[in-house]
Design a protein around this motif. Structure first.
Motif, short mmCIF file in Angstrom:
data_model
loop_
_atom_site.label_atom_id
_atom_site.label_comp_id
_atom_site.label_asym_id
_atom_site.label_seq_id
_atom_site.Cartn_x
_atom_site.Cartn_y
_atom_site.Cartn_z
N ASP A 208 0.85 -1.19 0.00
CA ASP A 208 0.00 0.00 0.00
C ASP A 208 0.88 1.24 0.00
N ARG A 209 0.65 2.12 -0.94
CA ARG A 209 1.34 3.41 -1.00
C ARG A 209 0.35 4.47 -0.49
N ALA A 210 0.16 4.48 0.80
CA ALA A 210 -0.83 5.35 1.44
C ALA A 210 -0.30 6.77 1.59
N GLU A 211 -1.24 7.71 1.60
CA GLU A 211 -0.86 9.11 1.73
C GLU A 211 -1.96 9.86 2.47
N GLY A 212 -1.56 10.63 3.46
CA GLY A 212 -2.50 11.45 4.20
C GLY A 212 -2.24 12.92 3.93
N THR A 213 -3.29 13.71 3.98
CA THR A 213 -3.17 15.16 3.79
C THR A 213 -3.61 15.85 5.06
N MET A 214 -2.74 16.74 5.53
CA MET A 214 -3.06 17.53 6.72
C MET A 214 -3.05 19.00 6.34
N ALA A 215 -4.06 19.72 6.75
CA ALA A 215 -4.14 21.17 6.52
C ALA A 215 -3.83 21.86 7.84
N SER A 216 -3.02 22.89 7.78
CA SER A 216 -2.75 23.65 8.99
C SER A 216 -3.10 25.11 8.75
N ASP A 217 -3.58 25.74 9.80
CA ASP A 217 -3.94 27.15 9.75
C ASP A 217 -3.68 27.76 11.12
N ALA A 218 -4.17 28.95 11.35
CA ALA A 218 -3.93 29.65 12.61
C ALA A 218 -4.46 28.87 13.82
N ASP A 219 -5.47 28.04 13.62
CA ASP A 219 -6.06 27.26 14.72
C ASP A 219 -5.33 25.93 14.96
N GLY A 220 -4.35 25.62 14.15
CA GLY A 220 -3.63 24.35 14.28
C GLY A 220 -3.74 23.54 13.00
N GLY A 221 -3.74 22.24 13.13
CA GLY A 221 -3.81 21.38 11.96
C GLY A 221 -4.80 20.26 12.16
N PHE B 287 -6.13 16.47 9.84
CA PHE B 287 -6.13 15.68 8.62
C PHE B 287 -7.41 15.96 7.85
N THR B 288 -7.28 16.09 6.55
CA THR B 288 -8.45 16.30 5.70
C THR B 288 -8.86 15.01 5.00
N ASP B 289 -7.88 14.11 4.77
CA ASP B 289 -8.19 12.83 4.15
C ASP B 289 -6.96 11.94 4.15
N VAL B 290 -7.21 10.66 3.95
CA VAL B 290 -6.15 9.68 3.73
C VAL B 290 -6.57 8.84 2.53
N LEU B 291 -5.61 8.60 1.64
CA LEU B 291 -5.86 7.78 0.46
C LEU B 291 -4.99 6.53 0.55
N LEU B 292 -5.63 5.37 0.52
CA LEU B 292 -4.95 4.09 0.49
C LEU B 292 -4.87 3.64 -0.96
N ARG B 293 -3.71 3.15 -1.38
CA ARG B 293 -3.53 2.66 -2.74
C ARG B 293 -2.94 1.25 -2.71
N PRO B 294 -3.70 0.28 -2.22
CA PRO B 294 -3.14 -1.07 -2.14
C PRO B 294 -3.02 -1.72 -3.51
N ARG B 295 -1.87 -2.35 -3.72
CA ARG B 295 -1.64 -3.18 -4.90
C ARG B 295 -1.62 -4.62 -4.39
N VAL B 296 -2.61 -5.38 -4.82
CA VAL B 296 -2.80 -6.73 -4.31
C VAL B 296 -2.56 -7.73 -5.44
N VAL B 297 -1.70 -8.69 -5.18
CA VAL B 297 -1.45 -9.76 -6.14
C VAL B 297 -2.18 -11.00 -5.64
N ILE B 298 -2.99 -11.59 -6.52
CA ILE B 298 -3.73 -12.79 -6.14
C ILE B 298 -3.32 -13.96 -7.03
N ALA B 299 -3.29 -15.16 -6.44
CA ALA B 299 -2.95 -16.37 -7.18
C ALA B 299 -4.20 -17.16 -7.53
N ALA B 300 -5.29 -16.94 -6.77
CA ALA B 300 -6.53 -17.66 -7.03
C ALA B 300 -7.69 -16.82 -6.52
N GLY B 301 -8.82 -16.98 -7.19
CA GLY B 301 -10.02 -16.27 -6.78
C GLY B 301 -10.45 -15.26 -7.83
N ASP B 302 -11.63 -14.73 -7.65
CA ASP B 302 -12.24 -13.79 -8.58
C ASP B 302 -11.67 -12.38 -8.36
#
Length: 155
Positions: free
Chosen positions: A89-102, A104-119
């Protein structure tokens, strides 16, 4: 309902001799200690005067979301007869910071899955189920999205 507790100790190791006398005069280094496990060397993000060679809380939050999703996914795949031989998984999170602090606005998971059997279509669909089962994703107040790639292992 059953309760599960997770105890740890965070120890600040960044006292450079004068404590927190000045904002730039102390280190952000710390250790996260859990009985029976190796210590994790922590700091703040380099943008907040931290050590870039150490893990920061933001890294660890994204890692917790990614690993929780992966563990649920592997469980669901095994139950569904999907044989997973690799998962990255090449995951990435985004954090926004401003005068009130910071925050997280979102996290994106990018899993690359290799399967040997199954649909492959079922293998892809299981990511949605894993997302809803993940304790960490269910505990945060920002979107956690998933863009999986399913690769069929060639024999």
């Amino acid at each position: 309902m059953s309760l599960h507790r997770y105890a740890l100790e965070v120890v600040w190791t960044g006292n450079r001799g004068e404590g927190t006398r000045g904002y730039r005069g102390y280190g952000r280094e710390h250790e996260i200690r859990i009985d029976g496990k190796p210590a994790i060397a922590g700091s703040s993000d380099p943008a907040f005067l931290g050590d870039p060679a150490r893990h920061n809380p933001e890294d660890l939050l994204v890692a917790a979301l990614s690993s929780c999703h992966m563990l649920w996914y592997l469980h669901l795949a095994a139950v569904a007869g999907i044989v997973v031989t690799a998962y990255t998984d090449r995951a990435e999170g985004t954090m926004a910071s401003d005068a009130d602090g910071g925050r997280f606005t979102d996290v994106l998971l990018r899993p690359r899955v290799v399967i040997a059997a199954g649909d492959p279509a079922l293998a892809a669909a299981l990511h949605e189920e894993a997302h809803h089962a993940c304790f960490i994703a269910r505990s945060v107040n920002f979107p956690v999205c998933c863009e999986p790639e399913i690769v069929t292992e060639s024999v």
